[in-house]
Design an enzyme around this catalytic site. Structure first.
Site, PDB file in Angstrom:
ATOM      1  N   CYS A 119      41.757  45.014  45.970  1.00 48.72           N
ATOM      2  CA  CYS A 119      42.465  43.821  45.509  1.00 48.72           C
ATOM      3  C   CYS A 119      42.209  42.641  46.306  1.00 48.72           C
ATOM      4  CB  CYS A 119      43.623  44.032  44.844  1.00 48.72           C
ATOM      5  SG  CYS A 119      44.042  45.282  43.362  1.00 48.72           S
ATOM      6  N   HIS A 252      46.069  36.410  44.520  1.00 46.76           N
ATOM      7  CA  HIS A 252      45.828  37.762  43.605  1.00 46.76           C
ATOM      8  C   HIS A 252      46.737  37.985  42.620  1.00 46.76           C
ATOM      9  CE1 HIS A 252      44.999  41.810  42.259  1.00 46.76           C
ATOM     10  NE2 HIS A 252      46.088  42.383  42.927  1.00 46.76           N
ATOM     11  N   ASN A 282      46.162  42.709  35.851  1.00 49.00           N
ATOM     12  CA  ASN A 282      45.184  42.955  37.332  1.00 49.00           C
ATOM     13  C   ASN A 282      43.959  43.144  37.150  1.00 49.00           C
ATOM     14  OD1 ASN A 282      44.782  43.797  39.926  1.00 49.00           O
ATOM     15  ND2 ASN A 282      46.770  44.548  40.317  1.00 49.00           N
TER      16      ASN A 282
END
EC number: 2.3.1.180
Length: 325
Positions: A119, A252, A282
């Site tokens: 990520c 993020h 996500n």
């Protein structure tokens, strides 16, 4: 003359299929997994996510995001010198997804490679591309984050399968005589690999080990809140940048609670934090460039704005990039 880099444009691509929380809970119920749309949104802020069909690939998403970014920068594929693509879900072992994109869009002279920092991948990729443009060897770069995390999901694990989605985001980074990238700060701590991983691997044509994403949600939450706030303050101090002058935070997009906690530590009001997790879920390395593209396309982030981009993910990795748009 000193060389720098700056973001010239953004682009993105999402799969055709949108899956709402209601649709996801119906899908999971057929597999014996009990949850509710309200439970998902209350704990994560996620309302929906985009999921690839069998025909849609990582390279497909990345190529479309790249083309959009190039068109907005008024740049031809043949003018691209460098492609750095962040992904943890490549279409194949090799060649790299970056090479597949290079071939698909016709960027024949571009150096192309993937990087893997989960990520944090886009923040890592942007830092690498910035350094390479500063060297003077390259003038125009595509920096891409692209993921199909739906293919790593165990659809009987409620703690992970409700969180992730697929997508791609890209920026065109150009060499410049004025700094657009004002500073970068990357970190990693491999001793924390156990809190977020996907350990399966191919051996002699067979998958060995657990092929699905596994996560200790509480440990990841605590670590993310701690390191993102610290990373932001550390970078701004090193760049001699006054935090009160920050126009937007693009973090993020993992969990709305993490975003709120980091914003609070930086004393940023909610309207200066770009939040897209509700619509995208996500999307790992794609989440930061996707969120950036949304804010730019909406006219919220404009030329001259100071923006902090942040990633945090498995590895454990994290980092920040301070940008003047």
């Amino acid at each position: 003359m000193s060389l720098y880099s700056s973001i010239a444009s953004t682009g993105s691509c999402l799969p055709e299929r949108v899956v709402s929380n209601v649709q996801l809970t119906e899908f999971l119920a057929k597999r014996g997994v009990e949850t509710s749309a309200e439970w998902i949104e209350t704990r994560t802020g996620i309302r929906q996510r985009y999921i690839c069909s069998e025909e849609e690939t990582n390279a497909h998403l990345a190529s479309k995001a790249a083309i959009q970014a190039l068109e907005r920068a008024r740049l031809l594929p043949g003018e691209v010198d460098l492609i750095v693509l962040a992904t943890s879900t490549p279409d194949q072992v090799f060649p790299s997804t970056a090479c597949l994109v290079q071939g698909a869009i016709g960027a024949k002279k571009a150096v192309a490679f993937d990087i893997q920092a989960v990520c944090s991948g886009f923040v890592y990729a942007l830092t690498i591309a910035d350094s390479m443009l500063k060297s003077g060897q390259f003038k125009n770069a595509l920096v891409i984050g692209s993921e199909v995390f739906s293919r790593l999901m165990d659809w009987q694990d409620r703690t992970t399968c409700v969180l992730f989605g697929d997508g791609a985001g890209a920026v065109v980074l150009k060499a410049d005589t004025q700094p657009g990238i004002l500073g970068c700060k990357l970190h990693a701590d491999g001793s924390l690999e156990h809190i977020l991983n996907a350990k399966g691997r191919i051996v002699n044509g067979q998958i060995v080990g657990d092929p699905f994403l596994r996560m200790d949600g509480q440990a990841v939450f605590r670590q993310a809140v701690s390191v993102l706030g610290q990373s932001a303050l550390e970078l701004m101090h090193e760049a001699d940048f006054d935090p009160s002058k920050l126009d937007f935070l693009v973090p993020h997009q993992a969990n709305v609670r993490i975003l709120q906690s980091v914003a609070k530590r930086l004393k940023l009001p909610e309207d200066r934090v770009v939040v897209t997790v509700g619509d995208h879920g996500n999307t790992s390395a794609a989440s930061v460039p996707l969120a950036l593209d949304v804010a730019v396309s909406q006219g919220r982030i404009k030329k001259g704005h100071h923006v902090l981009l942040q990633g945090v993910g498995g590895g454990f990795t994290w980092g920040s990039v301070l940008v003047r748009m």
